[in-house]
Motif scaffolding. Structure first.
Motif: not given
Length: 142
Positions: A42-52, A55-58, A93-96
């Protein structure tokens, strides 16, 4: 952008409310099992310390294509207030990049959304809608 772990599960489940409103939360055992599953990230992007956005990649081992794996991206979601700013595209793009680094020969993404704007978003991310056809079957109601 970073990999999410079991410690991020509460924030991730809260973000999923923007994907599937009213979905029942997973049990603690299910959370542990998901984050312990080999080949699932699972990948996450954060703004001001909060997950916003997330997506996940199998990464699925495979015996065709010379034994090269393939990837499946699912559960693409951006918090409603942060949509249209590139966060969803960034997690995809990160997952790719991670899929290519893992030796995947292709990545598949499906969506249940019927909105042509959502389809256009995935095409802007590089996915081709006419390459394959997806079929879905759901478990019978119990």
């Amino acid at each position: 952008m970073r990999d999410l772990g079991v410690g991020d599960a509460e924030a991730l489940v809260a973000l999923y409310e923007h994907l599937n409103p009213g979905d029942p939360p997973p049990s603690p055992a299910a959370v542990r099992a998901v984050f312990a599953h080999p080949g699932l990230r699972h990948f996450g992007r954060f703004a001001e310390g909060r997950l916003i956005a997330s997506c996940n990649l199998a990464v699925i081992p495979n015996l065709t294509r010379g034994g090269r794996s393939y990837g499946v991206i699912e559960n693409v979601v951006t918090e409603a207030a942060h949509r249209g700013r590139g966060h969803g595209q960034a997690v995809i793009q990160h997952a790719l990049g991670q899929a290519w680094a893992s030796g995947c020969y292709k990545v598949v993404l499906t969506t249940s959304r019927k909105d042509p704007a959502v389809w256009a978003f995935y095409e802007r991310c590089g996915f081709a809608s006419g390459d394959k056809r997806a079929f879905v079957i759901r478990a019978p109601a119990t």
